[in-house]
Write an enzyme that holds these catalytic residues in place. Structure first.
Site, PDB file in Angstrom:
ATOM      1  N   ASP A 123       1.882  -6.214   3.125  1.00  0.00           N
ATOM      2  CA  ASP A 123       0.644  -5.471   3.386  1.00  0.00           C
ATOM      3  C   ASP A 123       0.980  -4.190   4.150  1.00  0.00           C
ATOM      4  OD1 ASP A 123      -2.035  -4.896   3.260  1.00  0.00           O
ATOM      5  OD2 ASP A 123      -2.678  -6.418   4.678  1.00  0.00           O
ATOM      6  N   HIS A 149      -9.365  -0.884   7.708  1.00  0.00           N
ATOM      7  CA  HIS A 149     -10.524  -1.010   6.821  1.00  0.00           C
ATOM      8  C   HIS A 149     -11.659  -0.054   7.178  1.00  0.00           C
ATOM      9  CE1 HIS A 149      -9.013  -4.160   4.241  1.00  0.00           C
ATOM     10  NE2 HIS A 149      -8.374  -4.581   5.308  1.00  0.00           N
ATOM     11  N   HIS A 165       0.876  -1.162   0.000  1.00  0.00           N
ATOM     12  CA  HIS A 165       0.000   0.000   0.000  1.00  0.00           C
ATOM     13  C   HIS A 165       0.920   1.220   0.000  1.00  0.00           C
ATOM     14  CE1 HIS A 165      -3.878  -2.020   1.362  1.00  0.00           C
ATOM     15  NE2 HIS A 165      -2.971  -2.979   1.567  1.00  0.00           N
ATOM     16  N   HIS A 182      -8.097  -9.585  -3.450  1.00  0.00           N
ATOM     17  CA  HIS A 182      -8.484  -9.710  -2.044  1.00  0.00           C
ATOM     18  C   HIS A 182      -9.967 -10.049  -2.073  1.00  0.00           C
ATOM     19  CE1 HIS A 182      -8.434  -7.970   2.284  1.00  0.00           C
ATOM     20  NE2 HIS A 182      -9.609  -8.531   2.077  1.00  0.00           N
TER      21      HIS A 182
END
Length: 568
Positions: free
Chosen positions: A361, A321, A137, A247
């Site tokens: 990640d 999230h 990311h 994902h």
């Protein structure tokens, strides 16, 4: 006249040789040198009174006929073997692995040293290929500093900075963002490749991202990973020879794991978070490990399973999230993703080669600087709990070491179509190399070479009279400065974008390299990590059974490569 040296004396002078064993950091993992390409009595070593001097180990050959740089007497650890050799670098690429010296007076020389040759002393060091992290990311550019200092030299993922979308998903959406990120890539001494947003049910929004420079597309549940989006995305990927990372649907809203696999239609796909707690179809995303067209990876926050893993994950998930702990549905979503049984099984599936890759990640539940550490911590934990792998004996863990190093080097390279340039230590490939002292293996590299030039190294006080006085810490070297930066790192793009002339149109300085072979790679091609078990996850207990065997292990209470290495 010959001189006999003890193994200890020889290793201290020239590094380990055939039959010598090396402990990796403070783990229980031992590697054994399988072959020595150097010749006893003809080794080359630089220094006062040593071999690499004019008319001795250094020849009279011109620059065109000698290496630019030679790493002497290094132990290479790669998926193809564990060997002692000299490594030649020429024009930023690995030119040869063999015996260096002066061919005019020395036998068996395959690498000529001349006045144009620089020397890096590899005696007593382990050399690995630069790591490849395929789950980035791009939230903060400072991640690159951390990754590079850990031994990662290639980063693949998506994002635009700390935008809400990037905090959760690895997508660089649309041509405008893609152009800006490719321009930003010119400023960083690392290889980069960007994934576009793959969540669309019609081709045009995806094709235009590939044309803009994306090396692939990312499907993420937070953008709606429906069967229609999956099918459309894979169709575009097949047409453009690019990879798709996915994902999957944690909530099983658009279908269960079987519906997702059906939407693949046998087409190659890189499944992110094929793991115990990272997301994707709950609770049985691990089942996709058995599919021939699925290239599975997991991320490092669950690596390895420890007594702290579960407690850490809930808060991480809520932040990453964009969930609200006061909303019952958000809390249920988070809790559905964190399962001790599947996390434990993930350890074993890595050890048996069912999970082919490991990534970070970064800043989205994973730590960008700990891919390599956590890979080897997992290998250690599995050796302690499960013993030797088939293929290893009592003397060494060579096969296990090759399996685990492949998870963050050659297999990610094969998956994303960049193995023709990076991912292993082989002649012709870009010279991205990481040098380690064995005691610090996997934790703190001694030096990182990018495109044949030193990019980062442990360096002492610049005002000192020698390089070693404290404070010694990682400092950027000359490969990160000026025009050298663009000539020692690569930017990966699609062939479609390269043909469209984006280098000139965007004003890019780095060399653009097209990805290739993304649509033909299968699980069988995942080196040392190609097992395709039939997996069943009990929906009530979350027990994981692979080919009829229950996969379970205890959490680790103590790990190597941890606090003792980070006191300062």
């Amino acid at each position: 006249m010959t001189l006999r040296l003890s193994r200890r004396a020889y290793a201290e002078m020239f590094g380990p040789t055939t039959g010598d064993r090396i402990r990796l950091a403070d783990t229980e993992l031992l590697i054994e040198v399988e072959r020595d390409h150097t010749l006893y009595g003809e080794e080359v070593k630089f220094g006062g009174g040593k071999v690499i001097r004019d008319g001795m180990g250094q020849s009279q050959l011109p620059a065109a006929d000698v290496a630019d740089t030679v790493i002497t007497n290094a132990v290479i650890l790669d998926h193809w073997g564990i060997v002692k050799a000299d490594i030649a670098i020429k024009h930023g690429r690995i030119a040869a692995i063999g015996k260096a010296g002066n061919p005019d007076i020395q036998p068996g020389v395959t690498i000529a040293i001349g006045a144009a040759t620089e020397i890096i002393a590899g005696e007593g060091l382990i050399v690995t290929a630069g790591g490849i992290d395929t789950h980035i990311h791009f939230i903060s550019p400072q991640q690159i500093d951390e990754a590079l200092a850990s031994g990662v030299t290639t980063m693949i993922g998506g994002g635009t900075g700390p935008a809400t979308g990037t905090n959760a998903t690895t997508c660089t959406p649309g041509p405008w963002h893609m152009e800006r990120m490719l321009q930003a890539a010119d400023g960083w001494p690392i290889n980069l490749g960007f994934l576009g947003k793959g969540n669309a049910s019609r081709p045009q929004p995806l094709v235009e991202q590939i044309e803009a420079g994306a090396i692939g597309l990312k499907l993420h549940e937070d953008w709606g990973t429906t069967p229609a989006a999956i099918d459309n995305c894979l169709t575009v990927a097949d047409d453009t020879d690019t990879q798709v990372a996915i994902h999957t649907d944690t909530l099983n809203e658009a279908g269960f794991v079987e519906a997702t696999v059906a939407a693949f239609k046998g087409r190659t796909i890189h499944t992110y978070h094929t793991e115990g707690a990272g997301g994707g179809h709950a609770p049985d995303i691990l089942k996709v490990c058995g599919e021939a067209n699925v290239l599975p990876s997991s991320t490092n926050p669950t690596r390895p399973y420890t007594i702290n893993t579960l407690d850490e994950h809930l808060d991480m998930l809520m932040v990453c999230h964009h969930l609200d702990p006061s909303i019952a549905e958000d809390l249920a979503f988070a809790e559905s993703r964190i399962r001790r049984e599947t996390i434990a099984a993930e350890d074993i599936l890595h050890d048996l080669g069912a999970l082919s890759m490991l990534s970070s990640d970064s800043q989205a539940m994973g730590r960008v600087g700990e891919v390599i550490i956590r890979t080897w911590q997992t290998a250690h934990k599995m050796k302690v709990q499960r013993g030797a792998l088939t293929g290893d004996g009592a003397r060494n863990d060579n096969f296990r070491a090759k399996r685990y190093v492949a998870k963050y080097t050659i297999n990610p390279a094969l998956t994303h179509g960049i193995a023709h340039e990076v991912g292993s230590i082989e002649p012709g490939k870009w010279a991205d190399l990481v040098l380690w002292e064995p005691a610090f293996f996997g934790v703190k590299p001694a030096m990182i070479v990018k495109g044949g030039m030193i990019a980062v190294a442990q360096m002492g006080d610049p005002n000192a009279s020698i390089p070693t006085p404290q404070p010694v810490h990682y400092r950027e070297m000359f490969a990160t400065r000026g025009g050298a930066l663009a000539r020692t790192s690569l930017t990966f793009v699609s062939q479609l974008a390269l043909d469209a002339g984006i280098s000139a149109r965007y004003g890019l300085a780095k060399r653009l390299v097209p990805v290739r072979g993304c649509r033909t790679v299968t699980k069988r091609d995942m080196i040392h990590n190609a097992w395709q078990p039939a997996i069943r996850v009990d929906p009530e207990t979350y027990d994981v059974v692979a080919d009829g065997a229950l996969l379970t292990c205890e959490p680790a209470a103590v790990l190597p490569m941890a606090q003792r290495y980070f006191l300062f």
